[in-house]
Design a protein around this motif. Sequence first.
Motif, PDB file in Angstrom:
ATOM      1  N   MET A  44       0.820  -1.216   0.000  1.00 17.31           N
ATOM      2  CA  MET A  44       0.000   0.000   0.000  1.00 17.31           C
ATOM      3  C   MET A  44       0.853   1.265   0.000  1.00 17.31           C
ATOM      4  O   MET A  44       0.369   2.323  -0.408  1.00 17.31           O
ATOM      5  CB  MET A  44      -0.949  -0.001   1.190  1.00 17.31           C
ATOM      6  N   CYS A  45       2.103   1.180   0.443  1.00 15.68           N
ATOM      7  CA  CYS A  45       2.989   2.350   0.352  1.00 15.68           C
ATOM      8  C   CYS A  45       3.148   2.778  -1.107  1.00 15.68           C
ATOM      9  O   CYS A  45       3.255   3.968  -1.412  1.00 15.68           O
ATOM     10  CB  CYS A  45       4.359   2.026   0.954  1.00 15.68           C
ATOM     11  N   ILE A  46       3.149   1.788  -2.010  1.00 14.27           N
ATOM     12  CA  ILE A  46       3.202   2.094  -3.444  1.00 14.27           C
ATOM     13  C   ILE A  46       1.834   2.537  -3.939  1.00 14.27           C
ATOM     14  O   ILE A  46       1.708   3.508  -4.689  1.00 14.27           O
ATOM     15  CB  ILE A  46       3.683   0.857  -4.228  1.00 14.27           C
ATOM     16  N   ALA A  47       0.796   1.831  -3.482  1.00 18.61           N
ATOM     17  CA  ALA A  47      -0.565   2.117  -3.965  1.00 18.61           C
ATOM     18  C   ALA A  47      -1.019   3.528  -3.606  1.00 18.61           C
ATOM     19  O   ALA A  47      -1.672   4.197  -4.419  1.00 18.61           O
ATOM     20  CB  ALA A  47      -1.536   1.093  -3.386  1.00 18.61           C
ATOM     21  N   TRP A  48      -0.671   4.000  -2.391  1.00 17.47           N
ATOM     22  CA  TRP A  48      -1.108   5.342  -1.987  1.00 17.47           C
ATOM     23  C   TRP A  48      -0.540   6.421  -2.920  1.00 17.47           C
ATOM     24  O   TRP A  48      -1.127   7.491  -3.074  1.00 17.47           O
ATOM     25  CB  TRP A  48      -0.685   5.648  -0.550  1.00 17.47           C
ATOM     26  N   LEU A  49       0.584   6.122  -3.542  1.00 21.80           N
ATOM     27  CA  LEU A  49       1.179   7.083  -4.475  1.00 21.80           C
ATOM     28  C   LEU A  49       0.550   7.010  -5.861  1.00 21.80           C
ATOM     29  O   LEU A  49       0.561   7.992  -6.605  1.00 21.80           O
ATOM     30  CB  LEU A  49       2.691   6.839  -4.597  1.00 21.80           C
ATOM     31  N   LEU A 103      -2.743   5.501  -6.678  1.00 20.04           N
ATOM     32  CA  LEU A 103      -4.204   5.533  -6.795  1.00 20.04           C
ATOM     33  C   LEU A 103      -4.670   6.930  -7.237  1.00 20.04           C
ATOM     34  O   LEU A 103      -4.125   7.940  -6.783  1.00 20.04           O
ATOM     35  CB  LEU A 103      -4.849   5.157  -5.455  1.00 20.04           C
ATOM     36  N   PRO A 104      -5.691   6.992  -8.091  1.00 17.50           N
ATOM     37  CA  PRO A 104      -6.081   8.273  -8.722  1.00 17.50           C
ATOM     38  C   PRO A 104      -6.940   9.182  -7.842  1.00 17.50           C
ATOM     39  O   PRO A 104      -8.021   9.617  -8.236  1.00 17.50           O
ATOM     40  CB  PRO A 104      -6.845   7.809  -9.962  1.00 17.50           C
ATOM     41  N   TYR A 105      -6.476   9.493  -6.648  1.00 12.87           N
ATOM     42  CA  TYR A 105      -7.171  10.454  -5.798  1.00 12.87           C
ATOM     43  C   TYR A 105      -6.911  11.867  -6.314  1.00 12.87           C
ATOM     44  O   TYR A 105      -5.821  12.163  -6.816  1.00 12.87           O
ATOM     45  CB  TYR A 105      -6.700  10.351  -4.351  1.00 12.87           C
ATOM     46  N   LYS A 106      -7.905  12.737  -6.174  1.00  8.92           N
ATOM     47  CA  LYS A 106      -7.783  14.109  -6.673  1.00  8.92           C
ATOM     48  C   LYS A 106      -8.124  15.170  -5.629  1.00  8.92           C
ATOM     49  O   LYS A 106      -7.933  16.356  -5.864  1.00  8.92           O
ATOM     50  CB  LYS A 106      -8.703  14.307  -7.891  1.00  8.92           C
ATOM     51  N   HIS A 107      -8.649  14.745  -4.482  1.00 11.86           N
ATOM     52  CA  HIS A 107      -9.112  15.719  -3.499  1.00 11.86           C
ATOM     53  C   HIS A 107      -7.949  16.600  -3.034  1.00 11.86           C
ATOM     54  O   HIS A 107      -6.904  16.090  -2.609  1.00 11.86           O
ATOM     55  CB  HIS A 107      -9.736  15.009  -2.301  1.00 11.86           C
ATOM     56  N   PRO A 108      -8.096  17.923  -3.090  1.00 15.09           N
ATOM     57  CA  PRO A 108      -6.968  18.829  -2.797  1.00 15.09           C
ATOM     58  C   PRO A 108      -6.428  18.735  -1.377  1.00 15.09           C
ATOM     59  O   PRO A 108      -5.259  19.066  -1.134  1.00 15.09           O
ATOM     60  CB  PRO A 108      -7.553  20.221  -3.072  1.00 15.09           C
ATOM     61  N   THR A 109      -7.251  18.313  -0.421  1.00 16.15           N
ATOM     62  CA  THR A 109      -6.760  18.214   0.957  1.00 16.15           C
ATOM     63  C   THR A 109      -6.012  16.912   1.209  1.00 16.15           C
ATOM     64  O   THR A 109      -5.424  16.732   2.278  1.00 16.15           O
ATOM     65  CB  THR A 109      -7.925  18.313   1.969  1.00 16.15           C
ATOM     66  N   TYR A 164       2.403  19.785  -4.604  1.00 10.83           N
ATOM     67  CA  TYR A 164       3.375  20.078  -5.656  1.00 10.83           C
ATOM     68  C   TYR A 164       3.262  19.097  -6.823  1.00 10.83           C
ATOM     69  O   TYR A 164       3.617  19.420  -7.960  1.00 10.83           O
ATOM     70  CB  TYR A 164       4.805  20.043  -5.103  1.00 10.83           C
ATOM     71  N   ALA A 165       2.762  17.876  -6.565  1.00 13.82           N
ATOM     72  CA  ALA A 165       2.683  16.867  -7.620  1.00 13.82           C
ATOM     73  C   ALA A 165       1.275  16.732  -8.185  1.00 13.82           C
ATOM     74  O   ALA A 165       1.091  16.325  -9.324  1.00 13.82           O
ATOM     75  CB  ALA A 165       3.154  15.514  -7.090  1.00 13.82           C
ATOM     76  N   GLY A 166       0.278  17.065  -7.360  1.00 10.78           N
ATOM     77  CA  GLY A 166      -1.100  16.927  -7.812  1.00 10.78           C
ATOM     78  C   GLY A 166      -1.589  15.494  -7.814  1.00 10.78           C
ATOM     79  O   GLY A 166      -2.698  15.204  -8.283  1.00 10.78           O
ATOM     80  N   ARG A 167      -0.796  14.580  -7.287  1.00  8.16           N
ATOM     81  CA  ARG A 167      -1.211  13.172  -7.190  1.00  8.16           C
ATOM     82  C   ARG A 167      -0.427  12.507  -6.067  1.00  8.16           C
ATOM     83  O   ARG A 167       0.605  13.015  -5.622  1.00  8.16           O
ATOM     84  CB  ARG A 167      -0.971  12.444  -8.516  1.00  8.16           C
ATOM     85  N   GLY A 168      -0.908  11.366  -5.664  1.00  7.32           N
ATOM     86  CA  GLY A 168      -0.267  10.675  -4.547  1.00  7.32           C
ATOM     87  C   GLY A 168      -0.742  11.236  -3.223  1.00  7.32           C
ATOM     88  O   GLY A 168      -0.746  12.450  -3.023  1.00  7.32           O
ATOM     89  N   LEU A 169      -1.176  10.367  -2.325  1.00 10.56           N
ATOM     90  CA  LEU A 169      -1.726  10.822  -1.047  1.00 10.56           C
ATOM     91  C   LEU A 169      -0.635  11.242  -0.069  1.00 10.56           C
ATOM     92  O   LEU A 169       0.463  10.691  -0.067  1.00 10.56           O
ATOM     93  CB  LEU A 169      -2.570   9.708  -0.428  1.00 10.56           C
ATOM     94  N   ILE A 173      -5.857  10.757   9.374  1.00 11.71           N
ATOM     95  CA  ILE A 173      -5.695   9.446   8.745  1.00 11.71           C
ATOM     96  C   ILE A 173      -4.202   9.261   8.506  1.00 11.71           C
ATOM     97  O   ILE A 173      -3.575  10.077   7.842  1.00 11.71           O
ATOM     98  CB  ILE A 173      -6.455   9.383   7.400  1.00 11.71           C
ATOM     99  N   GLN A 174      -3.631   8.205   9.049  1.00  9.61           N
ATOM    100  CA  GLN A 174      -2.197   7.943   8.912  1.00  9.61           C
ATOM    101  C   GLN A 174      -1.978   6.856   7.867  1.00  9.61           C
ATOM    102  O   GLN A 174      -2.392   5.712   8.062  1.00  9.61           O
ATOM    103  CB  GLN A 174      -1.604   7.510  10.247  1.00  9.61           C
ATOM    104  N   LEU A 175      -1.343   7.213   6.765  1.00  7.80           N
ATOM    105  CA  LEU A 175      -1.123   6.275   5.673  1.00  7.80           C
ATOM    106  C   LEU A 175       0.316   5.751   5.681  1.00  7.80           C
ATOM    107  O   LEU A 175       1.049   5.948   6.645  1.00  7.80           O
ATOM    108  CB  LEU A 175      -1.439   6.952   4.347  1.00  7.80           C
ATOM    109  N   TYR A 176       0.688   5.085   4.603  1.00  4.76           N
ATOM    110  CA  TYR A 176       2.018   4.525   4.411  1.00  4.76           C
ATOM    111  C   TYR A 176       2.385   3.577   5.554  1.00  4.76           C
ATOM    112  O   TYR A 176       1.762   2.539   5.694  1.00  4.76           O
ATOM    113  CB  TYR A 176       3.042   5.649   4.197  1.00  4.76           C
ATOM    114  N   MET A 177       3.331   3.906   6.421  1.00  2.03           N
ATOM    115  CA  MET A 177       3.772   2.964   7.453  1.00  2.03           C
ATOM    116  C   MET A 177       2.901   3.008   8.707  1.00  2.03           C
ATOM    117  O   MET A 177       3.169   2.276   9.662  1.00  2.03           O
ATOM    118  CB  MET A 177       5.230   3.254   7.827  1.00  2.03           C
TER     119      MET A 177
END
Length: 369
Positions: A164-169, A171-177, A182-187, A288-292
């Motif tokens: 999921m560390c790869i998936a969070w980067l 996945l096509p999320y777009k919500h600005p918060t 700087y990248a416009g993608r990746g949680l 919400i704590q993602l990645y590790m």
Amino acid sequence: MISKFIKNAGWPRIIIALFLLALFVTAPFVGVNIYTSFNNTLVRFGMNGVMVLAMIPMVQAGCGLNFGLPLGIIAGLLGATLSIELNTEILARLAGLGTQYKISWLTQEFITTYREPLGFASALIIAIPIAAILGWFYGKLLNRVKGDEMMIATYVGFSSVSFMCIAWLLLPYKHPTMVWGYAGRGLRTTISVEGYWLRILNDALSLKINEHLTIPTGMLIFFAVMALIVWIFMRTKTGTAMTAVGSNPEFARASGVNVDKMRTISVVMSTILGAVGIIVYEQSFGFIQLYMGPFYMALPAVASILLGGASVNKAGILNVIVGTFLFQGILTMTPSVFNSVFQTDMSEVIRLIVSNGMILYALTRKVRA
């Protein structure tokens, strides 16, 4: 009677309980507010209780302690992030349904007023089916490795976090918060739930005792309801069959019980409780704590239920309540009391020593159980 209690509880657990009591007694004498400390303990108990509750089904079905809890937590994180991503669209559709079918209470005003409870509910509704699917595959895997469940569960939990560390980067999320600006993608690593369902359970029916003590009634009621559901389920025909499988799988099979099916149901149930538990945790924690983040949540849950008196073969609601309160109480009280006594800020160091020490004791006890 006293000797029987000591034998059942065990001296290590009694010493831990007495140590926690000593911390509460000492706190006022070293300048630590006892009400604030008790309030923090109650909040942490409510935050973590459902995730500890997730251990019961798998233990009772003979699948061992759920070191694969991060899989359920990931399902909860997916439900939470998708809820935020789709928040506006979901609420607009609900209001549209109210207008289309002339449902008087389902109006735009109602949606706006109850935006946060609806957001919390949508996170649960999205997370539970995801957890059920992941739990089903997880259960099928554990059925193929009988006898090595906890080792494989640990691998599943850790590998799913890494995946999921790869998936969070990607996945096509777009919500600005939620996405990196700087990248416009990746949680992002942490995502605030403020404006969505921050403290939605903590503040519901909360009881303010004084300036420093507020009982998080809503969160405690939610835990009680989840515990009641588990308690009732374990006394149904299916729950009894699960317990029989855990106690004596050969006898259960001879009695006509589908052993693999019962084990799979227990894993699905445990994964769903893990998903619900992390959403409860998030609404209180505020992020919400993602990645590790999920990587570190299985061991405290396992340690809590073992501290409460459970074993790898038997666990109950009382084990969850006692263990979670002891674990979170000591984790809350020790840093503040020690900092006040020694007049130094070593809270993180002390917290790491205490939490890892309790985890080590619990896991050592588990090996002997």
